[in-house]
Design an enzyme around this catalytic site. Sequence first.
Site, mmCIF file in Angstrom:
data_model
loop_
_atom_site.group_PDB
_atom_site.id
_atom_site.type_symbol
_atom_site.label_atom_id
_atom_site.label_comp_id
_atom_site.label_asym_id
_atom_site.label_seq_id
_atom_site.Cartn_x
_atom_site.Cartn_y
_atom_site.Cartn_z
ATOM 1 N N ASP A 67 21.567 -9.919 53.133
ATOM 2 C CA ASP A 67 21.182 -11.185 52.739
ATOM 3 C C ASP A 67 21.985 -12.636 52.755
ATOM 4 O O ASP A 67 21.660 -13.129 51.480
ATOM 5 C CB ASP A 67 19.737 -10.925 52.335
ATOM 6 C CG ASP A 67 19.162 -9.974 53.008
ATOM 7 O OD1 ASP A 67 18.869 -10.623 54.539
ATOM 8 O OD2 ASP A 67 17.821 -10.025 52.703
ATOM 9 N N TYR A 68 23.136 -12.133 51.118
ATOM 10 C CA TYR A 68 23.233 -12.593 50.302
ATOM 11 C C TYR A 68 24.605 -13.025 50.615
ATOM 12 O O TYR A 68 25.146 -14.569 50.360
ATOM 13 C CB TYR A 68 23.718 -11.627 48.854
ATOM 14 C CG TYR A 68 22.541 -10.766 48.940
ATOM 15 C CD1 TYR A 68 21.023 -11.797 48.286
ATOM 16 C CD2 TYR A 68 21.942 -9.781 48.775
ATOM 17 C CE1 TYR A 68 20.216 -11.438 48.263
ATOM 18 C CE2 TYR A 68 20.463 -9.081 48.596
ATOM 19 C CZ TYR A 68 19.766 -9.802 48.488
ATOM 20 O OH TYR A 68 18.093 -9.556 48.255
#
Length: 834
Positions: free
Chosen positions: A603-604
């Site tokens: 996600d990051y």
Amino acid sequence: MPAPLEGVRVIEACGPIGHYAGRLLADLGADVVKVEPPSGDPGRGHPPFLDGAPHLEGSLPFLLLNANKRGVTLDLETEAGRGRFLELIAGADVLIDDWQPHDLARLGLDGGRIEEAAPTLIRCSITGWGLSGPRADWASADIVGVAMSGVMRLAGFPGGPPEQLPDAQGYHCASITAAAGIAAAILHRDATGEGQTVEVSMQEALSMAQETAMMTWDILGTNRERTGTRAALGVDMPGLGLHEAADGHVYMMASGTAGSGFAGLLQWMTDEGAAEDLHEEPYASFIAHSMDRATVVSLLASEATRAETDARLSHVVAVVHRFIASRPKQWLYEEGQARRVLIGMVSTPEDIARSPQLAARDWWQALADPARGRTLTYPGVPWRLLGTPASLRRPAPTLGEHNTEVLGEPVRPRPVRASTGSTASTASTEGARPLDGVRVLDLTWFGAGPIATRALASLGADVIRVETAKRPDGLRVAAPRPAGATSLNVSGYYNNFNSDKRSIALDLTTPRGHELGLELVRWADVFMTNMTNRAVAKIGMDGATVSAANPSIIALYQPMQGLTGPHAEFQGFGAILSTICGVNHLAGFEVNPPAGVGSNYPDYVVNPLQGVTALIAAIRHRRRTGEGQLIDMSQLESSTAAMSGPLFATMNSEYRHARLGNRVLHAAPHGAYPLAGADEWLVIACLDEAQWRALARACGHEEWATDPRFAHLEARKAHEDELDALVGTWTAALDGLEAMERLQSAGVPAGLAQRASAVLADPHLGERGYFVYLDHAEAGRRAYDGPPFRLSRTPARLERPAPMLGEHTFEVASTVLGLRADEVAALIADGTLT
């Protein structure tokens, strides 16, 4: 159809830290020319190999990361080689290198020689530490970047060492960050003719992947630590976390409000005749009222209810485990998802190779490789740009394959192209940014989407985030939050991902709200959502509707598994995606369960910045042609593409992946070693024989280097347990800073497995000004991750804290939507606006 970076010439003069950057740009159509020394790129020596035995043309990681490139050899240690290199970059748009300041001096390329040879060049520097600060000339390695960024501290089991990310993710995150920064710099160069330096520090590129660790320290003064298979709650919740199946593992998120929740899991178990006594008392009442974490925390905190709660909870957990343990993981995954239970299977490379979703989307690409006498099967590219397709076109070059073709070209400076199209060019003025004037409609939520639109905002885009108080973004209620706070505006998790945006609280599910949503679509240049396909359909913002409202819009859809295929409606958050794309299987030690890396890793950096790269490339195409397009970006495909080394090896050789913990196949010693003090660790990576000999000298044990067990890499790998024990005994008596600085002074890549508190106070990051402190009306003065790339002429920057929910509703409604004050008041009264 032209590729979005068609006509862009890239010279890649770097080792493995930058290979994936060049590959991403090549996939988008750039002509990437790889410059290697006559002995070959170091990555050519990285196993596993095509036919098992080491071979200069057989490294599978090298073949994967260098497809789509042409290759030449130049000896930059000679003046003749440097001269020809300077001629090459004079005809290029972009240079990617991994040279630290001392490397430029050693090669005789300092003192402005690069700028003089190519004044409009975009030079992208990818290093472990960046080009400035006290560690700019320190040695680095993938594991060192992961450790010093704070990410490694989250991965592993209590009592054991912190664990590295799998498949060189430190290098890959640096490369992904570089690709996004290069794409932004290309926009500016197209518009103005100006080159600049794009600078990427691996330590900074990885910082966002700390998830909430930095904000947890900043807000609460608490360090997050690795928890193994246990949730941060510290107790086992039924249907939450890793579960052992009959033939592997699955990961579930059934104890929550998303999907069908625990009620859906219980109904599934009931239908399968596996609910046992859970419909009987005392469990029926307990399940009806206590299946959320907040309630469990409250019950366990009370002395009066602790024992009873623990007993009932343990029983429910055991029943769920028995249900899962008796069934195969593929069936559990597909049947559970059909019932909207949030579940993913821990996929091995073999599982991914058999994925019906990837097969249905024709993701695999077969590519003939005449030089190696076979056709290889490659994982696909991270995105589908429907108007300007990205593609795989050629295998990795053999050493010096294109010397005659490339070096025989006449030397001519690269012409500067003027920008055309419907979007105004960026003027070459003080403070200009590459996306000034670009308007973005942000319908994203949680992690990957908001981080992407935050990056666009930092590059100058006007980002309007559509939210609703009826169903706020889950991160607005997530930790970390100040103790006792109930406001939707103070979550560090949300705020770090949403700086520099405007927020309108608009309910798109109402008829008038939908009309206003389409007005915002007509206003926008870029539309982005990472909602599920079901949610997008519910608010009427599918690709056909958005494109009909604004034919020139660039619309990026980023659902978990893409817009099409048998698994297109499957749900999940980052923890589910991590299991499906291979993170859990690839990471950690074989002796432990496949718990993953302690965060929702894809996600990051991986998904947000690969999305940003595609969006900026599409903006470039629109500026040149006026054409918009739809981008179908499956987070599964994007994540898998970025960690597909073991998958590619599995599909094209006899290699089968085993979880190596903190070891790698191409180096030794390589790992995390204990230090004096509780749970303190030093990572060390000797990537070549010179570094190994330097380590032995620095440890005061020069005899190690001549010991037959350790005299060369093959011997060290054969005696790695003994080697690690010796190194660990030496480090165990040392202070961490002392040990790190001693090894770095000797030229050995080394770093501390830093906690978030140390990362936030890191003197190197402090001198470079990476973390940005912004004043928020409710949350106060807080630290934000700064832009992960640095552009010397058009710097990305953070200027405003994250918006409060609906903070800009009136402003956007009046200035963008053109509503009168009385109309806004009426829409607030009926709940369309809040």
